[in-house]
Design a protein around this motif. Structure first.
Motif, PDB file in Angstrom:
ATOM      1  N   VAL A   8       0.957  -1.193   0.155  1.00  0.00           N
ATOM      2  CA  VAL A   8      -0.160  -0.197  -0.033  1.00  0.00           C
ATOM      3  C   VAL A   8       1.030   1.227   0.155  1.00  0.00           C
ATOM      4  N   GLY A   9       1.114   1.934  -1.231  1.00  0.00           N
ATOM      5  CA  GLY A   9       1.718   2.950  -1.373  1.00  0.00           C
ATOM      6  C   GLY A   9       3.099   2.934  -0.769  1.00  0.00           C
ATOM      7  N   ASN A  10       3.787   3.855   0.139  1.00  0.00           N
ATOM      8  CA  ASN A  10       4.937   3.738   0.772  1.00  0.00           C
ATOM      9  C   ASN A  10       4.887   3.414   2.195  1.00  0.00           C
ATOM     10  N   ILE A  11       4.120   2.805   2.588  1.00  0.00           N
ATOM     11  CA  ILE A  11       3.827   2.302   4.083  1.00  0.00           C
ATOM     12  C   ILE A  11       4.866   1.093   4.192  1.00  0.00           C
ATOM     13  N   LYS A  12       5.898   1.397   4.959  1.00  0.00           N
ATOM     14  CA  LYS A  12       6.851   0.184   5.136  1.00  0.00           C
ATOM     15  C   LYS A  12       6.715  -0.835   6.167  1.00  0.00           C
ATOM     16  N   GLU A  13       5.546  -0.329   7.044  1.00  0.00           N
ATOM     17  CA  GLU A  13       5.407  -1.513   8.044  1.00  0.00           C
ATOM     18  C   GLU A  13       4.349  -2.676   7.494  1.00  0.00           C
ATOM     19  N   PRO A  14       4.530  -3.952   7.854  1.00  0.00           N
ATOM     20  CA  PRO A  14       3.809  -4.956   7.347  1.00  0.00           C
ATOM     21  C   PRO A  14       2.511  -4.913   7.904  1.00  0.00           C
ATOM     22  N   ILE A  15       2.151  -4.580   8.998  1.00  0.00           N
ATOM     23  CA  ILE A  15       0.723  -4.526   9.850  1.00  0.00           C
ATOM     24  C   ILE A  15       0.493  -3.043  10.380  1.00  0.00           C
ATOM     25  N   VAL A  16      -0.629  -2.295   9.766  1.00  0.00           N
ATOM     26  CA  VAL A  16      -1.143  -1.141  10.366  1.00  0.00           C
ATOM     27  C   VAL A  16      -2.315  -1.089  10.945  1.00  0.00           C
ATOM     28  N   TYR A  17      -2.805  -0.227  11.886  1.00  0.00           N
ATOM     29  CA  TYR A  17      -3.942  -0.305  12.418  1.00  0.00           C
ATOM     30  C   TYR A  17      -4.396   1.180  12.376  1.00  0.00           C
ATOM     31  N   VAL A  18      -5.847   1.125  11.914  1.00  0.00           N
ATOM     32  CA  VAL A  18      -6.516   2.460  11.422  1.00  0.00           C
ATOM     33  C   VAL A  18      -7.610   2.601  12.463  1.00  0.00           C
ATOM     34  N   ASN A  19      -7.447   3.320  13.729  1.00  0.00           N
ATOM     35  CA  ASN A  19      -8.503   3.383  14.659  1.00  0.00           C
ATOM     36  C   ASN A  19      -9.141   4.823  14.692  1.00  0.00           C
ATOM     37  N   HIS A  20     -10.349   4.766  15.153  1.00  0.00           N
ATOM     38  CA  HIS A  20     -10.970   5.962  15.055  1.00  0.00           C
ATOM     39  C   HIS A  20     -11.080   6.534  16.560  1.00  0.00           C
TER      40      HIS A  20
END
Length: 329
Positions: free
Chosen positions: A130-142
């Motif tokens: 996904v684009g330039n995201i270098k982390e293998p796992i990311v959390y998108v929390n509100h």
């Protein structure tokens, strides 16, 4: 000990293991970073029972999550919308699926006259970056904020808020390169595509000893080993390979066609430029001829005004008598 297991990136293998409640609890607990005590696969109409131009495998869970707040233990149901894809996928496809889940009346909490929905978490297992995201796992929390930007306590757990917003977890499978720094990376290590064995992607070579202290992961490996030995499962993977090969062949043909069209367009552009240059040169020649014609006209009129006859002007300038007459009009 090195063992060979089926690659869970295949839809058929992934479905096979995730329909096992113990494995589903193991994976979802690691993803959510919470204790999942019960998992139910929810019936829906959106699973990948028929293939389209892109792989989009979807499976829905109702997960009972146990949370501890001090001495209080509370269980609550969370909907997990898990989507897995091999290929770059238009975001619109994910949005359309989530939209279908938001409008699904089956996702409304039971015995709730206000129509509040279960809280939802969208999980994306992506076979691409996904684009330039270098982390293998990311959390998108509100979070819920007041006007001054301060977090509103308990705002996230308000049923009205939970019904209209959701958190997301994005896993970039290509970035799983054997680095195990936490529980989730250990669970997801079975998706590490650097472990592919042989000429196909169907089998992974895994060191079982790395999971010797983890009964849940040994169970996952056992299930994947059984999948690798299952002739029907291998046939399903062959079908998927054929499907993706067809997509690659199609994409290659499209790329070649686009390349040819681009080259043809560039050639036409060059020809247009050459024609434009020729038109410009012709225009310049016309201008030059017009200037010469004007000069001859002025000269002929001047000679005629000085008393020379048309015949004399013709003899002097080398212009035939008919054109001299035209110049003098």
């Amino acid at each position: 000990m090195i063992i060979h297991v089926a690659n869970p990136i295949y839809d058929s293998v992934f479905k096979y293991i995730m329909e096992d409640e113990r494995i589903a609890k193991t994976m979802l607990s690691a993803l959510l970073k919470k204790e999942v005590v019960k998992v139910t696969v929810r019936p829906h109409e959106y699973s990948n029972t028929t293939r389209d131009t892109l792989s989009m495998f979807r499976i829905d869970f109702a997960a009972t999550v146990r949370e501890r707040e001090g001495d209080v233990i509370k269980d609550r149901v969370v909907l997990i919308e898990l989507q897995k894809t091999w290929l770059n996928t238009e975001t619109l496809r994910f949005r359309q699926y989530l939209g279908a889940q938001y409008s699904n009346k089956n996702n409304i909490r039971e015995a709730n006259d206000k129509g509040f929905a279960y809280p939802m978490v969208a999980v994306y297992l992506l076979g691409h970056r996904v684009g330039n995201i270098k982390e293998p796992i990311v959390y998108v929390n509100h979070d819920v904020f007041d006007y001054n930007g301060n977090i509103v306590a308990d705002g996230n757990e308000e049923p009205f808020v939970e019904s209209l917003t959701h958190n997301s977890i994005i896993v970039q499978i290509p970035l799983l390169h054997g680095n195990v720094n936490n529980r989730l990376e250990k669970v997801l290590s079975v998706f590490d595509q650097t472990l592919v064995e042989g000429d196909t992607q169907q089998v992974l070579k895994i060191d079982e000893d790395k999971y010797a202290d983890d009964n849940d992961m040994l169970y996952v490996l056992h299930k994947l080993t059984a999948a690798a030995a299952n002739s029907e499962m291998r046939q399903d993977m062959n079908v998927e390979d054929e499907y993706y090969q067809a997509i690659e062949d199609r994409d290659t043909a499209i790329m070649q066609r686009d390349k040819i069209l681009k080259e043809q367009s560039e050639q036409l552009s060059q020809k247009d430029e050459q024609l434009s240059q020729k038109d410009k040169q012709l225009s310049q020649k016309d201008e030059q001829l017009s200037q010469k014609d004007k000069q001859l006209r002025n000269m002929a009129k001047a000679l005629f005004a000085n008393g020379m006859t048309k015949e004399q002007i013709s003899t002097m300038t080398g212009i035939d008598i008919a054109n001299v007459v035209k110049l003098l009009k």
